[in-house]
Design an enzyme around this catalytic site. Structure first.
Site, PDB file in Angstrom:
ATOM      1  N   PHE A  40       0.937  -1.418   0.134  1.00 12.80           N
ATOM      2  CA  PHE A  40       0.066   0.006   0.114  1.00 12.80           C
ATOM      3  C   PHE A  40       0.989   1.227  -0.035  1.00 12.80           C
ATOM      4  CE2 PHE A  40      -2.723  -3.255   1.612  1.00 12.80           C
ATOM      5  CZ  PHE A  40      -3.971  -3.082   1.196  1.00 12.80           C
ATOM      6  N   ILE A 108      -4.966  -9.231   4.138  1.00 10.79           N
ATOM      7  CA  ILE A 108      -6.498  -9.541   3.788  1.00 10.79           C
ATOM      8  C   ILE A 108      -6.584 -10.454   2.625  1.00 10.79           C
ATOM      9  CG2 ILE A 108      -7.399  -7.018   4.705  1.00 10.79           C
ATOM     10  CD1 ILE A 108      -7.321  -6.087   1.736  1.00 10.79           C
ATOM     11  N   ASP A 109      -5.506 -10.851   2.368  1.00  8.92           N
ATOM     12  CA  ASP A 109      -5.559 -11.724   1.171  1.00  8.92           C
ATOM     13  C   ASP A 109      -5.805 -13.182   1.339  1.00  8.92           C
ATOM     14  OD1 ASP A 109      -2.858 -12.526   2.127  1.00  8.92           O
ATOM     15  OD2 ASP A 109      -1.669 -11.340   1.284  1.00  8.92           O
ATOM     16  N   HIS A 126      -7.167  -6.685   9.788  1.00  8.79           N
ATOM     17  CA  HIS A 126      -7.827  -5.744   9.037  1.00  8.79           C
ATOM     18  C   HIS A 126      -8.796  -6.661   7.902  1.00  8.79           C
ATOM     19  CE1 HIS A 126      -4.097  -3.000   9.400  1.00  8.79           C
ATOM     20  NE2 HIS A 126      -4.912  -3.049  10.236  1.00  8.79           N
ATOM     21  N   CYS A 137     -26.179  -6.267   9.360  1.00 11.00           N
ATOM     22  CA  CYS A 137     -26.360  -7.687  10.239  1.00 11.00           C
ATOM     23  C   CYS A 137     -25.126  -8.554  10.164  1.00 11.00           C
ATOM     24  CB  CYS A 137     -27.489  -8.134   9.537  1.00 11.00           C
ATOM     25  SG  CYS A 137     -27.575  -9.119   7.904  1.00 11.00           S
ATOM     26  N   ASN A 225      12.160  -6.976   7.411  1.00 13.01           N
ATOM     27  CA  ASN A 225      11.567  -6.066   6.585  1.00 13.01           C
ATOM     28  C   ASN A 225      12.635  -5.432   5.736  1.00 13.01           C
ATOM     29  OD1 ASN A 225       8.871  -4.737   6.146  1.00 13.01           O
ATOM     30  ND2 ASN A 225       9.885  -2.680   6.837  1.00 13.01           N
ATOM     31  N   ASP A 242      15.181  -9.441   1.651  1.00 12.47           N
ATOM     32  CA  ASP A 242      14.031  -9.858   0.917  1.00 12.47           C
ATOM     33  C   ASP A 242      13.443 -10.971   1.842  1.00 12.47           C
ATOM     34  OD1 ASP A 242      12.295 -10.385  -1.634  1.00 12.47           O
ATOM     35  OD2 ASP A 242      12.981 -12.537  -1.013  1.00 12.47           O
TER      36      ASP A 242
END
Length: 253
Positions: A40, A108-109, A126, A137, A225, A242
């Protein structure tokens, strides 16, 4: 300690894994980039091309809802084609070896589930973009159902039960964090003896507080990271390489 090179970092990580009995991984977008899913925040990431749609806008505006679903459908080829990478598979190997009781993720994958984690053992902070929910609902819907109605009417569909908007089962800006997931993540962070922060920029709070929580509860902290994070100075080991190359040696046969 920042690893001087990849080999020494992997060797030190291997020792820490061997010496630990309860490992909790905390994963961010960086673990999935080798799977073809863009992150992102980095240059070229999704948020450099499209401003995120806040939850309040999604609720208030049909145009915002339509745009949110257009963006999701545009990403479908990437999500549909993605398969677990070396990082996912390495963590799944440790899970199958009973080293990892559960995993905490900002992603979220759904790739941790595909890699071999039981769904109940994936704590999704997330949410999950591979299905949808009514924001009223909570009724679940599959994405083909949403796509069929969107294409037929040209607008985002509402819930068949309560007529409230249907949204991907993800957490948007301004939307309340899932209480059960946050509670479980806190419990895991406080009970582990090794916490692995992998592929997260550690800038999104309150999720970014879990590595610090684990460290303060006595766990060793490893950060893997490509870029520096604000928590590197409290980590026992920092590997800036990596993720696939770093965790590849831990993929089981």
């Amino acid at each position: 300690m920042i690893a001087s090179d990849l080999r020494s970092g992997v060797e030190r990580l291997g020792v820490m894994i061997a010496e630990s009995s309860v490992i909790v991984p905390f994963t961010g977008a960086g673990i999935s980039t080798e799977c073809g899913i863009p992150d992102f925040r980095s240059p070229g990431g999704l948020w450099t091309r499209n401003r995120p749609i806040p939850f309040a806008d999604f609720v208030a505006s049909s145009d915002a809802r339509d745009e949110a679903w257009r963006r999701r459908f545009a990403m479908e080829p990437a999500f549909a084609a993605a398969r677990p990478g070396r990082g996912h598979r390495a963590l799944a190997s440790l899970y199958k070896a009973d080293k990892i009781p559960a995993i905490v993720t900002q992603n979220i994958d759904n790739l941790h589930q595909v890699s071999g984690f039981a769904a109940d053992h994936v704590v999704e902070l997330h949410g999950n973009t591979t299905y949808a929910r009514c924001i009223g609902c909570g009724q679940a819907y599959d994405l083909p159902w949403v796509r069929q109605r969107f294409d037929a009417a040209g607008t985002a569909p509402d819930c068949m039960i309560c007529a409230e908007p249907v949204k991907t089962a993800t957490i948007s800006f301004g939307q309340a964090m899932p209480e059960d997931a946050m509670r479980r993540a806190a419990e895991l962070a406080q009970q582990c003896d090794l916490f692995l922060a992998i592929g997260s920029s550690l800038v999104v709070w309150p999720a970014a507080g879990f590595p610090l929580m684990a460290r303060n509860s006595g766990a060793k902290l490893v950060i893997i990271n490509n870029e520096p994070t604000e928590q590197d100075d409290i980590a026992d080991l920092v590997i800036r390489h990596d993720i696939g190359e770093t965790l590849g040696p831990f993929v089981g046969n």
